[in-house]
Scaffold this motif. Structure first.
Motif, mmCIF file in Angstrom:
data_model
loop_
_atom_site.group_PDB
_atom_site.id
_atom_site.type_symbol
_atom_site.label_atom_id
_atom_site.label_comp_id
_atom_site.label_asym_id
_atom_site.label_seq_id
_atom_site.Cartn_x
_atom_site.Cartn_y
_atom_site.Cartn_z
ATOM 1 N N UNK A 52 14.696 26.700 -3.893
ATOM 2 C CA UNK A 52 14.046 25.893 -4.907
ATOM 3 C C UNK A 52 12.782 25.360 -4.170
ATOM 4 N N UNK A 53 13.075 24.674 -3.407
ATOM 5 C CA UNK A 53 12.488 22.912 -3.247
ATOM 6 C C UNK A 53 11.589 23.525 -1.624
ATOM 7 N N UNK A 98 10.701 25.716 -0.209
ATOM 8 C CA UNK A 98 9.048 27.196 -0.579
ATOM 9 C C UNK A 98 8.354 26.776 -1.565
ATOM 10 N N UNK A 99 8.990 26.262 -1.739
ATOM 11 C CA UNK A 99 7.597 24.827 -2.808
ATOM 12 C C UNK A 99 7.098 24.114 -1.612
ATOM 13 N N UNK A 100 8.184 23.342 -1.480
ATOM 14 C CA UNK A 100 7.159 22.071 -0.811
ATOM 15 C C UNK A 100 6.962 22.358 0.453
ATOM 16 N N UNK A 101 7.189 23.876 1.032
ATOM 17 C CA UNK A 101 6.195 24.339 2.498
ATOM 18 C C UNK A 101 4.867 24.060 1.814
#
Lengths: 117, 229, 560, 349
Positions: A85-86, A88-91
């Protein structure tokens, strides 16, 4: 199943380690700096210490260290998924490049679009 | 929660659909771990939102974080870690079938939990007086800079959402612990059958872990501002 | 169930259905089979509520300028349809009905690991469902089932909070079901039932449960944040207060994309049971199908960003998500090929469940292949948010999940109710549904490529012909869905009494009586053979369908 | 507009053609596999249909020899799709990446979406609602923002689409080649009148377009409007002396206070006008007031375009003469030179 239980001594030791880490992290947060890189580093260290504390609690207080392989997998799985979750979102947020002309793509002419690149 | 901890036959420890105690114990423990996995994702998702905005509004979050009392935060972390230790000792006592000790340590766990919530309440009251509640009419920490103002509010939205959610989890945990203490007092547990204590302990330690992450995320953003106030 | 009251000896054996007829014995039951029945009744109710909304919408779209209902009504209708169908029909459908009923039977357990949690899950579901449906019907909600911010959190003046609260509660029911399944499969398997002797139905449900347990909390908290935003104007997703509306989409799709696999993986579970049974062959590539289920569940978590290719997400992010999205195609393709290969040199019967299963393969293949168009970045930009998407996911969810649910319902109807469904009517309605479905949704692919946006109350006149075709198909589909409702109810009274194993299927569930006794098995089973050993049942093929026995998965003793 | 029945959308740009080629190729693959699976299923279902009392086929139960063949099969039908999807990904990504990178010398049109209409403005200043006239053969870039909820500027005939977000600019570009009238749809659900948030794109021959534009009431071009605002709000007093200069700012990498850099694009300029303290240029005191609430989104866009023009980064001030023969050379973009003392355009106090 009482083989799973640690001697009381172990709990006390883990507890002391947790307190030491707590004061370490508080102390580190007071390091005076305005520089962005340094602040980011301090934040990273702060959360690494928090992670270490969590691992201590999970391994000893929650008996995962003496647990079965299944317990290990279950305890770890949520964190792996959280990482997905972190990451791919922060990407998305880290790579949201400036829009528009910054890319400086050469002009595409009518009729020659397929050769543009 | 209570389901997992007390899914037992009213009169006898083994529920009808399990073949033996180890099977039941393993199933209940596994169920609790899975439940904790959902909790990790629940808190994790808010942490994600927090991370995104902290990344975007680093300075404003710093300015906002400075309004929190690192002293309260640190003391509360100590209190909660102590409460976790008490829980660990209660589970240890349960493994040995010592009901008296279970009662004693569970009550201590609840006590430290209550102290934690008390300190948190005090903090909330001070936050409210200082005008840190991010609601119109309540919010007084207004910065002359519109941007900083709205971004600081965002920080406090996360502060209140996350700590309240954590406090709700603690309250539920304390209620379950009270039941556990009562059962232990009635000698419902033995060295062979202590599973409810065990899984409640897992839950309580998890709530502790959440706080371990909340502490640096909220209180250590800009701690020097309030230390000696 | 621990204290089953003494039931006077009757002519028929005691079953989970007849040991007590009191209302209390249903509402407070902890028997997984009875809870499955409760779920079945409630999802049927929700299915027809959601379906009615769809019928009105399709009628409305017969004319391009939209004359039947007002724009606001139309918006409420598609929200009603989406919310009810996704959260209150598709997600609980196969897992909470068939999964709940069959998993303990299939692995030889007396019940799920946490029966009270199972009952609680139904109550959470019902309270959430009623909460949402009341919000959706009285006053309505106009945000669409996706609740995109800032529309849902700031601008909509409708009952968003109540609908979201309902979904939040239903989320718990989903988590409880998944948790129960995982623990049950880990700890409650009968002696000898190793992981690789489990039917594929269980493997698929295990994969589904992973998603339910790990993804649902994320959407739950996201929806809570929307409520906080709506009530307190917190600014979490509101750009005018510093929030980022696209963050909502990330958090929403982190659940809602895997949620698609919550819907279709159980469909694959059902098909993997039906096909070997009616082809009389061991399933081809058992372990590949088993692992592909888990792979779909895991890969499904990595691809949510393909719902956001035009949302303003970073181009690099889009590239990564596109590449990852294609990865789901591989295990899906593997499954399709394996099912097809199972048919090779079988002895294929065209019984109703088989028709549904074969229909599933065809429609799922089309849904999956059009999914590739959507994962392809260049094409997705064009068809994003158009009817192409609508068609694609209906092929997966209706063509896939609903076909499989109906197939499964026919297949296990004798086991669940103790009665046979009418075979001829079953076949007829399977054909009607297949036909109606394709007529409804195939034109929507074309509409989407033409550019017709989803959620449009009116549309350009050149798109009318295709819309009329689609609406015509919808009316056929509606008839197709009403037929089984009718004959299933009919069969409860007039259907033939079902034998223990009417299809001569393998699997432990076919070795207990139809319907099963309250604690599933009179004698706790011991498993010696793997699943789908239809090759061992050859000698019985010529016998009529009412044959008893065939305890293949327990001892193999029936095989002479 | 052509409202006769059609099965495929109009194709009004080269990009549309390349998307259609991609779709056709994928369609070919999909039809092949659908037909393959369907044929196999139907063939097997008939060929191996159950016959009473002849279960002999089943006696050929899988033996150990068959196992090896099965593994080969499994690997084959894992690897072939893998290779195919890799090719699909690359082909799709190639088209996409190009469509996401606006060319530097496009005509920039301003788009403001709000419930439930599109407000569009030409570089020459002409304003339109729910309609956009563009010259054929020219590169059209849209700088878009929403005033309320998320909208989407969907152009099926050009196979382009981009969400229009509140609070942040997004961009979209296309190159119309075929004169005609084409749909504009809002593709992101935005409330009651979502389906009425539609419009028409009129693609005209360049000469015709010029005639059309000149026939419209003279609106102030965004650049000029921005220049006026720049003076009116007193921006000029600081940004000539105490503040960072605007000349050559657009597209440059700016060093920030406290470390870090940012590229000065439209979103950066917008943020700096509305929330000046968000990213402070190194070496300057954070004294700029916020203009939030004082400027409409359209005015902010005007200012942004004016500041862009100071960098010479675009074709602004827009010359209709550029619409002459297609061979007209477009201006090259000067690289970001060293910052100069502000040279304000003439006419500034």
């Amino acid at each position: 199943m009482s083989s799973q239980a640690n001697p009381v001594k172990v709990y006390i030791r883990v507890f002391i380690a947790l307190l030491v880490l707590l004061f370490l992290t508080v102390a580190l947060a007071f390091v005076p700096t305005r520089h962005e890189t340094a602040r980011n580093l301090l934040t990273t260290i702060g959360f690494t210490i928090a992670g270490t504390k969590a691992v201590l609690i999970i391994l000893w207080f929650m008996h995962v260290k003496a647990g079965t392989r299944l317990t290990w997998i279950f305890a770890a799985s949520a964190f792996v998924w959280l990482l997905i979750l972190f990451a791919l979102t922060m990407n998305d947020y880290m790579t949201r490049k400036e829009i528009a002309n910054v890319y400086r793509v050469p002009t595409v002419r009518a009729g020659s679009m397929n050769d543009a690149r | 929660m209570t389901e997992l901890a007390t899914d037992l036959h009213p009169n006898k420890a083994l529920a009808h659909h399990f073949t033996d105690m180890p099977q039941q114990r393993e199933a209940v423990t596994l169920g609790m771990w899975l439940f904790l996995a959902t909790e990790v994702m629940l808190f994790g998702a808010i942490f994600l939102a927090y991370t995104v905005y902290r990344h975007q509004y680093f300075d404003s979050f710093r300015a906002a974080g400075g309004h929190l009392f690192v002293s309260f935060g640190t003391i509360n972390t100590c209190v909660l870690l102590t409460s976790s230790l008490m829980m660990a000792l209660a589970v240890h006592a349960a493994h040995q079938g010592d009901s008296k000790k279970i009662v004693r340590y569970v009550l201590l766990t609840i006590l430290f939990g209550a102290i934690f919530l008390g300190i948190k309440m005090t903090e909330y009251v001070i936050d409210t007086r200082e005008g840190l509640v991010p609601l119109n009419g309540w919010w007084k920490a207004q910065s002359p800079d519109l941007r900083v103002d709205r971004e600081m509010r965002l920080f406090f939205v996360f502060y209140f959402t996350m700590t309240l959610l954590h406090a709700i989890h603690m309250t539920i945990g304390m209620a379950i612990l009270a039941v556990i203490a009562w059962f232990a007092h009635r000698k419902r547990f033995s060295a062979e059958d202590y599973n409810p204590v065990d899984v409640t302990g897992l839950y309580w330690h998890f709530v502790d872990i959440v706080w371990v992450f909340l502490f640096p995320a909220l209180y250590l953003v800009h701690p020097e501002m309030h230390l000696f106030k | 169930m621990s204290s089953i009251p003494y039931y006077p000896a009757a002519e028929r054996p005691q079953t989970y259905l007849n040991w007590s007829y009191r209302v209390k014995s249903w509402l407070f039951t902890r028997d997984h089979k009875r809870i499955a029945i409760l779920y079945m009744l409630s999802i049927t109710l929700f299915f027809f509520i959601g379906g009615a909304a769809a019928v009105v919408m399709r009628l409305h779209l017969l004319t391009p300028d939209g004359t039947l209902v007002q724009a606001d009504t139309y918006n409420r209708l598609f929200t009603l349809h989406g919310v009810v169908m996704v959260f209150f029909f598709l997600i609980p459908s196969i897992p909470a009905v068939l999964g709940n009923f069959l998993i303990p039977l299939m692995i030889g357990a007396k019940d799920l690991a946490f029966p009270r949690l199972n009952l609680a899950s139904w109550y959470f579901y019902m309270v959430g469902g009623l909460c949402a449906v009341i919000a959706l019907v009285a006053g309505g909600v106009d945000t669409g089932w996706t609740f995109y911010t800032p529309y849902s959190s700031i601008y909509s003046n409708t009952n968003v909070v109540w609908a979201i609260a309902g979904i939040f509660l239903a989320g718990f029911s989903s988590i409880f079901t998944g948790l129960n399944f995982i623990v049950t499969m880990h700890k409650m398997r009968a002696p000898g039932m190793t992981w690789f002797k489990m039917p594929l139905f269980c493997w698929s449900h295990y994969a589904t449960s992973i998603i339910q347990v790990l993804a649902t909390p994320v959407v739950a908290i996201t929806l809570v944040l929307v409520i906080i935003e709506r009530v307190f104007h917190a600014g979490i997703f509101d750009p005018s207060l510093g929030g980022d509306p696209v963050l909502f989409q990330h958090m929403f799709w982190f659940y809602s994309h895997p949620a698609v696999y919550i819907m279709v993986l159980p469909g694959m579970a059902v098909v993997s049971e039906i096909i070997p049974c009616f082809a009389r062959k061991p399933i081809f590539g058992y372990s590949f199908i088993a692992f592909s289920s888990v792979a779909i569940a895991v890969f499904g978590f990595l691809v949510w960003g393909h719902h956001m290719f035009v949302s303003g997400e970073s181009m690099y992010s889009a590239l990564i998500f596109s590449a990852l999205s294609f990865s789901v195609a591989i295990p899906s393709a593997v499954k399709v090929f394996n099912w097809t290969a199972t048919l090779y040199k079988g002895s294929i019967s065209s019984a109703t469940p088989m028709l549904y299963a074969l229909g599933f393969i065809g429609l799922f293949t089309m849904g999956g292949l059009t999914g590739l168009f959507l994962a392809t970045l260049g094409i997705d930009v064009h068809v994003h948010d158009t009817y192409f998407i609508i068609a694609h996911f209906h092929y997966i969810m209706v063509g896939g999940a609903v076909m499989a649910y109906l197939g499964g319902l026919h297949f296990w109807w004798p086991k669940i109710t103790g009665r046979m469904y009418p075979e001829f009517m079953g076949k007829i309605s399977a054909f009607i549904i297949f036909l109606g479905f394709n007529l409804t949704f195939f034109p929507q692919f074309l509409l989407g490529y033409l550019g017709m946006p989803r959620r449009y109350h009116s549309y350009p006149p050149e798109m009318q012909v295709l819309n009329v075709l689609s609406s015509a198909g919808a009316s056929i589909l509606a008839v197709g869905y009403l037929l089984p409702l009718g004959y299933f109810i009919w069969s409860l009274r007039y259907g033939k009494i079902a034998p223990t194993n009417p299809y001569l299927a393998t699997g432990l569930e076919w070795q207990t009586t139809s319907p099963p006794p309250p604690e599933n098995f009179d004698v706790p089973p011991i498993v010696t053979e793997g699943p789908y050993r239809y090759d061992l049942m050859v000698s019985q093929l010529g016998t009529p369908l009412i044959a008893e026995g065939a305890r293949i998965q327990t001892t193999g003793s029936a095989v002479k | 507009m052509d409202t006769s029945f059609r099965l495929l959308p109009q194709q009004a740009s080269d990009h549309a053609a390349s998307v259609d080629h991609l779709t056709l190729a994928m369609l070919f693959v999909s039809v092949f596999f659908t037909v393959l699976i369907a044929t196999l299923i139907i063939y097997f279902a008939i060929r191996y249909r159950r016959r009473p009392a002849s279960p002999s086929a089943l006696k050929e139960a899988p033996k150990s020899g068959a196992k090896h063949g099965a593994l080969v099969l499994e690997v084959t039908w894992t690897v072939i799709p893998l290779i195919m999807v890799a090719v699909m990904f690359l082909a799709g990504a190639r088209v996409f990446v190009r469509s996401q990178q606006p060319p530097v010398d496009a005509m920039t049109f301003n788009v403001v979406g709000k419930q439930w209409m599109w407000l569009l403005q030409h570089p020459t200043g002409v304003r339109e609602t729910n309609a956009l006239h563009v010259p054929a053969g020219k590169l059209i870039r849209l700088l878009m923002i929403s005033e309320d909820v998320i909208h989407d500027f969907g152009l099926p005939a050009f196979r382009m689409k981009q969400d229009v977000l509140p609070g942040r600019y997004t961009s979209e570009w296309f190159e119309p080649t075929v004169p005609g009238e084409y749909h504009l749809f809002c593709d992101q659900y935005c409330g009651s009148e979502h389906s009425k948030m539609v419009g028409t794109i009129f693609v005209m021959e360049p000469a015709q377009y010029r005639q059309w534009v000149e026939g419209r009431p003279a609106d102030v071009p965004p650049r000029v409007a921005g220049e006026k605002l720049f003076a009116q709000y007193g921006c000029v007093t600081c940004h000539a002396a105490r503040g960072p200069t605007m000349a050559g700012l657009y597209g440059r990498t700016v060093d920030l206070e406290g470390g870090g850099t940012v590229i000065a694009d439209e979103n950066y300029l917008r943020e700096s006008i509305l929330y000046p303290s968000a990213k402070i240029t190194r070496g300057y005191p954070p004294i700029m007031p916020s203009f939030r609430g004082q400027l409409t989104e359209e005015q902010v866009m005007d200012l942004v375009i004016y500041i862009k023009s100071l960098a010479g980064a675009t074709t602004e001030p827009y010359q209709l003469q550029n619409l002459g023969p297609a061979t007209q050379p477009h201006r090259a973009i000067p690289g970001p030179g060293p910052s100069q003392p502000t040279q304000l355009p003439k006419g500034q106090p």
